[in-house]
Design a protein around this motif. Structure first.
Motif, PDB file in Angstrom:
ATOM      1  N   ASN A  20      15.122  27.545 -34.720  1.00 17.67           N
ATOM      2  CA  ASN A  20      14.044  28.503 -34.892  1.00 17.67           C
ATOM      3  C   ASN A  20      12.748  27.792 -35.292  1.00 17.67           C
ATOM      4  OD1 ASN A  20      15.689  30.818 -34.396  1.00 17.67           O
ATOM      5  ND2 ASN A  20      16.534  30.597 -36.457  1.00 17.67           N
ATOM      6  N   ARG A  21      12.851  26.838 -36.240  1.00 21.72           N
ATOM      7  CA  ARG A  21      11.644  26.164 -36.721  1.00 21.72           C
ATOM      8  C   ARG A  21      11.925  24.705 -37.030  1.00 21.72           C
ATOM      9  NH1 ARG A  21       9.200  28.649 -41.948  1.00 21.72           N
ATOM     10  NH2 ARG A  21       8.695  30.323 -40.463  1.00 21.72           N
ATOM     11  N   VAL A  23       9.843  21.449 -38.816  1.00 21.46           N
ATOM     12  CA  VAL A  23       8.686  21.061 -39.617  1.00 21.46           C
ATOM     13  C   VAL A  23       8.492  19.555 -39.496  1.00 21.46           C
ATOM     14  CG1 VAL A  23       7.710  20.883 -41.943  1.00 21.46           C
ATOM     15  CG2 VAL A  23       8.910  22.969 -41.242  1.00 21.46           C
ATOM     16  N   CYS A  47      13.533  24.794 -29.323  1.00 21.75           N
ATOM     17  CA  CYS A  47      13.062  25.326 -30.597  1.00 21.75           C
ATOM     18  C   CYS A  47      11.953  26.346 -30.349  1.00 21.75           C
ATOM     19  CB  CYS A  47      12.573  24.226 -31.531  1.00 21.75           C
ATOM     20  SG  CYS A  47      11.055  23.426 -31.042  1.00 21.75           S
ATOM     21  N   ASP A  48      11.859  27.317 -31.254  1.00 17.84           N
ATOM     22  CA  ASP A  48      10.875  28.378 -31.117  1.00 17.84           C
ATOM     23  C   ASP A  48       9.498  27.976 -31.626  1.00 17.84           C
ATOM     24  OD1 ASP A  48      12.738  30.133 -30.016  1.00 17.84           O
ATOM     25  OD2 ASP A  48      13.373  30.863 -31.986  1.00 17.84           O
ATOM     26  N   GLU A  49       9.457  27.259 -32.747  1.00 15.47           N
ATOM     27  CA  GLU A  49       8.157  26.915 -33.336  1.00 15.47           C
ATOM     28  C   GLU A  49       8.219  25.593 -34.084  1.00 15.47           C
ATOM     29  OE1 GLU A  49       7.240  30.206 -35.884  1.00 15.47           O
ATOM     30  OE2 GLU A  49       8.573  29.541 -37.485  1.00 15.47           O
ATOM     31  N   HIS A  51       6.041  23.587 -37.074  1.00 13.19           N
ATOM     32  CA  HIS A  51       5.001  23.596 -38.090  1.00 13.19           C
ATOM     33  C   HIS A  51       4.616  22.147 -38.388  1.00 13.19           C
ATOM     34  CE1 HIS A  51       5.713  27.876 -39.916  1.00 13.19           C
ATOM     35  NE2 HIS A  51       5.666  27.876 -38.594  1.00 13.19           N
ATOM     36  N   ARG A  72       3.598  26.890 -29.294  1.00 12.66           N
ATOM     37  CA  ARG A  72       4.717  26.769 -30.240  1.00 12.66           C
ATOM     38  C   ARG A  72       4.353  25.994 -31.508  1.00 12.66           C
ATOM     39  NH1 ARG A  72       9.882  24.373 -27.686  1.00 12.66           N
ATOM     40  NH2 ARG A  72       8.494  23.280 -26.263  1.00 12.66           N
ATOM     41  N   SER A  74       2.094  25.322 -34.890  1.00 10.64           N
ATOM     42  CA  SER A  74       1.169  25.798 -35.924  1.00 10.64           C
ATOM     43  C   SER A  74       0.755  24.593 -36.750  1.00 10.64           C
ATOM     44  CB  SER A  74       1.835  26.847 -36.815  1.00 10.64           C
ATOM     45  OG  SER A  74       2.203  27.992 -36.085  1.00 10.64           O
ATOM     46  N   SER A  90       7.251  27.005 -45.114  1.00 12.66           N
ATOM     47  CA  SER A  90       7.666  26.328 -43.880  1.00 12.66           C
ATOM     48  C   SER A  90       8.993  25.605 -44.081  1.00 12.66           C
ATOM     49  CB  SER A  90       6.596  25.324 -43.430  1.00 12.66           C
ATOM     50  OG  SER A  90       5.428  25.976 -42.988  1.00 12.66           O
ATOM     51  N   ALA A  94      12.828  26.301 -42.389  1.00 12.61           N
ATOM     52  CA  ALA A  94      13.034  25.287 -41.351  1.00 12.61           C
ATOM     53  C   ALA A  94      14.501  25.057 -41.055  1.00 12.61           C
ATOM     54  CB  ALA A  94      12.383  23.976 -41.766  1.00 12.61           C
TER      55      ALA A  94
END
Length: 336
Positions: A20-21, A23, A47-49, A51, A72, A74, A90, A94
């Protein structure tokens, strides 16, 4: 994170993960910017995003923006030492943490000793309480082996860090592996090649620069042995660890291209051949960096990972880079 069955290159079945996240701290640096682009453009990780945290210490924002402008990604322009609410949230959310934020290199650490300690070690003591199920992929340096004689270093070889930089990185590796079992530690060889913030002060990259600008290289301590790896192969190894973390957590892996273990003199000779430069020997000088070793990455290779970029290709790549290099970017492209 969601686990699905997958197969390693050698046929072993393992778990493939949808994250999902992710970092990444220091995500606008030499390695970080390349890794962000590698993940988002090569589709090597599901992966979705992502950071990304970086304080743009080298004022390199315009250099790395292409690697970070993605749906994707940030981006947070923050120092991780501030432990902002953004960073805490975050990390808590993560699946994977890749902490690249660091003072990298012995000269930089020697000039900023307190910051080196706080960023390269103390920050990880503060990180531990936030870790629950995240996978941490930690980038150490293999300079921690120091000087080892005629033997080949593997992951069981005792470390012997010769600089503050190597000591802080080595201490952090021990801290994480002793206190958090979802850690994968890599001991990186000397990196070369281009990135969005290409470093011109790393050995291979710098030798090509000197050859092209001066037409000659002065060699001292030419018998010192080093090993190397291209930045793209590091990105490949990090994504390999993300995909196959169930097999790798709790372990340390040397990360280099064993096919290009070589002495400084042999490296200089190759650079000169490819740039039509000359070299001279200077026995009156010695390098304050006394690292001298051969390192094996076979433990990682046995899992199916492969380092692919040769020195020849990397030197040619750097030649093209310097043919377009803007001198006004020089301060942004070196740590010291």
């Amino acid at each position: 994170m969601n686990l699905e069955k997958s197969v390693l290159p050698d046929g072993k079945e393992t778990a493939f993960t949808k994250f999902n996240r992710v970092v990444i701290t220091g995500g606008a640096g030499y390695l970080g910017s390349a890794l962000c682009h590698f993940i988002t453009s090569k589709m090597k990780v599901n992966c979705d995003e992502i950071h990304v945290y970086d304080n743009l210490f080298y004022n390199q924002g315009t250099l790395v923006s292409k690697s970070l402008v993605n749906d994707r990604v940030s981006f947070f322009k923050e120092s991780v030492l501030d432990w902002s609410d953004n960073l805490k949230e975050s990390i808590k959310g993560a699946d994977v943490i890749i902490p690249l934020a660091a003072l990298v290199g012995a000269p930089l650490c020697d000039k900023n000793k307190e910051l080196a300690y706080n960023l390269n070690y103390k920050w990880y003591e503060q990180l531990l309480p936030y870790l629950e199920n995240q996978v941490v992929i930690y980038p150490n340096t293999n300079s921690g082996y120091g000087t080892t004689g005629d033997g080949v270093c593997n992951e069981e070889t005792p470390t012997n860090p010769l600089s503050l930089y190597a000591k802080t990185k080595d201490d952090t590796e021990k801290l994480l592996l002793s206190n958090y079992n979802r850690t994968v530690a890599f001991r990186l060889a000397t990196v070369f090649g281009t990135s969005f913030r290409t470093r011109t002060d790393l050995l291979v990259n710098n030798l090509v620069k000197r050859a092209m600008e001066d037409g000659s290289i002065s060699v001292f301590d030419g018998h010192f042995r080093r090993n190397y790896i291209h930045v793209k192969d590091i990105c490949s190894a990090f994504t390999f660890a993300m995909n196959y973390w169930p097999l790798m957590i709790g372990n340390v892996y040397n990360l280099g291209n064993d096919a290009i273990n070589t002495t400084k003199l042999t490296l200089v000779q190759q650079v000169c051949r490819q740039t039509n430069a000359s070299f001279t020997h200077d026995d009156s000088r010695t390098d304050p960096d006394k690292r001298d070793y051969v390192v094996s990455s076979q433990k990682l290779y046995d899992l199916g990972y492969e380092a692919k970029v040769t020195l020849t290709k990397g030197i040619d790549e750097m030649k093209k880079f310097y043919s377009m290099f803007d001198a006004s970017d020089d301060q942004k492209c070196r740590n010291y």
